[in-house]
Write a protein that holds these residues in place. Structure first.
Motif, PDB file in Angstrom:
ATOM      1  N   GLU A   1       1.882   1.960  -3.726  1.00 43.20           N
ATOM      2  CA  GLU A   1       0.530   2.350  -4.385  1.00 43.20           C
ATOM      3  C   GLU A   1       0.319   3.648  -4.013  1.00 43.20           C
ATOM      4  N   ALA A   2       0.373   4.329  -2.703  1.00 44.38           N
ATOM      5  CA  ALA A   2       0.113   5.333  -2.059  1.00 44.38           C
ATOM      6  C   ALA A   2       1.008   6.474  -2.846  1.00 44.38           C
ATOM      7  N   GLY A   3       2.185   6.029  -2.889  1.00 45.49           N
ATOM      8  CA  GLY A   3       3.129   6.923  -3.681  1.00 45.49           C
ATOM      9  C   GLY A   3       3.045   7.087  -5.238  1.00 45.49           C
ATOM     10  N   ARG A   4       2.695   5.869  -5.655  1.00 42.24           N
ATOM     11  CA  ARG A   4       2.334   5.939  -7.200  1.00 42.24           C
ATOM     12  C   ARG A   4       1.035   6.768  -7.470  1.00 42.24           C
ATOM     13  N   THR A   5       0.182   6.622  -6.670  1.00 39.02           N
ATOM     14  CA  THR A   5      -1.102   7.489  -7.141  1.00 39.02           C
ATOM     15  C   THR A   5      -0.928   9.111  -6.873  1.00 39.02           C
ATOM     16  N   LEU A   6       0.214   9.333  -6.042  1.00 40.77           N
ATOM     17  CA  LEU A   6       0.545  10.826  -5.876  1.00 40.77           C
ATOM     18  C   LEU A   6       1.210  11.267  -7.112  1.00 40.77           C
ATOM     19  N   GLY A   7       1.456  10.448  -8.082  1.00 40.27           N
ATOM     20  CA  GLY A   7       2.208  11.020  -9.031  1.00 40.27           C
ATOM     21  C   GLY A   7       3.698  10.878  -8.955  1.00 40.27           C
ATOM     22  N   LEU A   8       4.239  10.167  -8.128  1.00 38.16           N
ATOM     23  CA  LEU A   8       5.505  10.022  -8.046  1.00 38.16           C
ATOM     24  C   LEU A   8       6.142   8.839  -8.758  1.00 38.16           C
ATOM     25  N   SER A   9       7.090   8.809  -9.213  1.00 35.33           N
ATOM     26  CA  SER A   9       7.718   7.618 -10.175  1.00 35.33           C
ATOM     27  C   SER A   9       8.186   6.471  -9.315  1.00 35.33           C
ATOM     28  N   TYR A  10       8.262   5.473  -9.959  1.00 37.41           N
ATOM     29  CA  TYR A  10       8.572   4.035  -9.426  1.00 37.41           C
ATOM     30  C   TYR A  10       9.955   4.354  -8.558  1.00 37.41           C
TER      31      TYR A  10
ATOM     32  N   GLY B   1       0.714  -1.201   0.046  1.00 33.72           N
ATOM     33  CA  GLY B   1       0.144   0.226  -0.112  1.00 33.72           C
ATOM     34  C   GLY B   1       0.989   1.223  -0.029  1.00 33.72           C
ATOM     35  N   GLN B   2       2.001   1.215   0.620  1.00 36.31           N
ATOM     36  CA  GLN B   2       2.863   2.390   0.775  1.00 36.31           C
ATOM     37  C   GLN B   2       3.248   2.628  -0.900  1.00 36.31           C
TER      38      GLN B   2
ATOM     39  N   THR C   1      11.482   7.262  -7.327  1.00 38.60           N
ATOM     40  CA  THR C   1      11.337   8.015  -6.298  1.00 38.60           C
ATOM     41  C   THR C   1      10.540   7.465  -5.086  1.00 38.60           C
TER      42      THR C   1
END
Lengths: 229, 302
Positions: A129-138, A126-127, A140
């Motif tokens: 996924e949360a990062g990716r949904t905020l638009g951070l790259s894999y 989930g961590q 980052t």
């Protein structure tokens, strides 16, 4: 028995050899761990990223082979092979101590890579996924969110690895490196008075490891600041 | 910087249906969305449009593909077949920068997923600061190369530099100010410096919503935002979502709170077996259901 040890240790300047050995043991252990962490982290990153990237997967196979090679052979055999075969073949001008550092680094890298991989996988998906949904790259997300948490999870196991590594350095003597064990062996009068030196040797290792344990605890406590445990 | 020759589109997923022209009015358009895990069909050929300002509630029994559908909307889950368009960009095209698109789609999870290694303020500011810093670095890099090439150009042909009006300090300050404003709005301003593990579920979920809002998204996706909460805390989260709805935010909400869906939604989807079995205004779906499966479902939950 203790008299001959006293004679060898103090009168015949044996303590100088022991201090030299102590220093070498510390250098090998710490350098080995640092190199192991760097190498292991890189290998683990490629193995984790290999699930979604073809280039990383190719590198991950190389990493797999490396891990299999270094986990599949005893450390003493690795030292023999590197010290008597590979380094002379390469014509390297490295000192015996540096050679040993590199061998121990490579060896611990293989173990640390698996520890690191476990650490990264132990962070909740989930961590990511949360990062990716905020638009951070894999990448980052990995470096800002997952890896800091993974390191925290990994510290106890890494401490374990460090302790094992420190004790493993006792075989460095076979490559004629003056480590702690080898230093005490020079004080045994050629194997006639073994009891006192070996008992003191054991106590030396115990104290060293106890010291490391305390440091690892402190580091862990510092990193666990963000948790309620 | 568009290539002169258009790159051949490359899509996620294993099967390819031809792309149909998308509706320019829709904010999100889904075409023939299909998701399979081996033989298990989770989503079965769904085509749907979501217009700006709509609040869509998705209801249905568990295992009906509600969450998967929502996760396919921002391609967190790769669809096996079909396409998702967001503001005219095909998110399933691998040449479209998915990170740029996701910045304008907020998402809130059932398990909150706040970053455990950062305090609340850092949680909220991480993404805005990172994005702004990326742009700043990009301009600086461009300026650097312009400067080098200007060195070799004759005096009358020098190219102008892109003006840089911001700095790292400024970006961080702006992001923090915005975060504090948002935190103040949900009444948690004094919790800015604490770690998420010390907060209650309701507080965590509200902060997760605020974290998504800090990126100024065009649409918010809620994946069962209240399912992991105590009944007592459900209210405070739903209230915040309701406020957002009143402000005109486009939302897609997967929920088990029927009362909430009826109150907030402008359109309700009922999903079962990977298909949207019935859809319409809340009055229609809850008041006069036509589908047999929906009737059975409503009789159980209401």
């Amino acid at each position: 028995m203790w008299k001959s040890f006293y004679r060898n240790f103090i009168t015949n300047d044996g303590y100088k050899t022991v201090l030299q050995g102590f220093q070498n043991t510390l250098i090998i252990a710490i350098f080995g761990l640092c190199m192991g962490i760097l190498l292991g982290a890189v290998v683990a990153c490629f193995q984790v990223a290999g699930k979604r990237n073809k280039v990383a997967r190719g590198i991950a196979y190389v990493g797999d082979a490396y891990v299999a090679l270094f986990r599949g052979t005893p450390i003493i055999v690795q030292i023999f092979v590197f010290h008597f075969v590979i380094f002379p073949m390469l014509g390297s001008a490295l000192s015996g101590l540096m050679e040993c550092c590199i061998v121990f680094g490579l060896n611990s890298g293989a173990y640390v890579s698996e520890i690191m991989r476990g650490g990264i996988l132990s962070v909740d998906i989930g961590q990511t996924e949360a990062g990716r949904t905020l638009g951070l790259s894999y990448t980052t997300t990995m470096f800002r969110i997952v890896i800091p948490q993974a390191i925290k999870n990994v510290i106890p196991t890494l401490g374990n690895e460090f302790i094992t590594l420190t004790k493993d350095t006792s075989v460095a003597g076979y490559a004629s490196i003056m480590d702690l064990t080898f230093a005490f062996r020079t004080l045994t009068d050629g194997g006639t008075n073994v009891m006192a030196p070996y008992i003191v040797l054991a106590v030396c290792y115990l104290i060293l490891i106890a010291f490391f344990t305390v440091i690892i605890r402190l580091v862990e406590r510092r990193l666990r600041k963000s948790e309620r445990r | 910087m568009k290539d002169a020759k258009q790159k051949k589109p490359k899509f996620v997923g294993t099967e390819k249906t031809p792309v149909e022209p998308f509706d320019a009015e829709a904010l999100i358009e889904v075409q023939h969305l299909t998701k399979r895990y081996g033989d298990l069909v989770v989503l079965d050929d769904i085509s749907e449009k979501i217009l700006p300002g709509e609040k869509v509630a998705i209801i249905g029994p568990s295992g009906s593909g509600k969450s998967t559908f929502l996760r396919c909307l921002n391609v967190l889950e790769d669809p096996t077949d079909g396409y998702v368009f967001f503001e005219g960009n095909n998110l399933c095209d691998l040449h479209v920068d998915i990170n740029l698109q996701r910045r304008r789609m907020g998402m809130v999870f059932q398990q909150f997923n706040l970053f455990n290694n950062m305090n609340v303020l850092k949680n909220i500011t991480l993404a805005p600061v990172h994005v702004a810093m990326q742009d700043l670095r990009k301009t600086r890099r461009a300026n650097f190369f312009t400067r080098i090439s200007n060195f070799f150009r004759p005096k009358d042909k020098k190219r102008p530099l892109i003006p840089v009006q911001t700095s790292r300090k400024q970006i961080v300050a702006d992001a923090e100010q915005n975060a504090m404003r948002l935190l103040g709005r949900i009444g948690l301003a004094e919790k800015a410096k604490v770690f998420p593990s010390t907060l209650s579920g309701g507080q965590r979920q509200r902060i997760a919503i605020v974290r998504a809002l800090a990126m100024n998204p065009k649409v918010m996706l809620f994946d069962e935002p209240t399912s992991a909460l105590d009944p007592e805390m459900v209210g405070e989260v739903l209230e915040l979502i309701k406020e957002l709805a009143d402000e005109g935010m486009t939302m897609v909400i997967v929920t088990h709170e029927m009362g909430f869906a009826r109150e907030v939604a402008t359109r309700v989807f009922f999903m079962d077996g990977g298909k949207i079995r019935e859809q319409g205004s809340p009055e229609q779906v809850f008041g006069s259901p036509k589908d047999d499966r929906l009737k059975e479902f409503l009789s159980k939950v209401l």
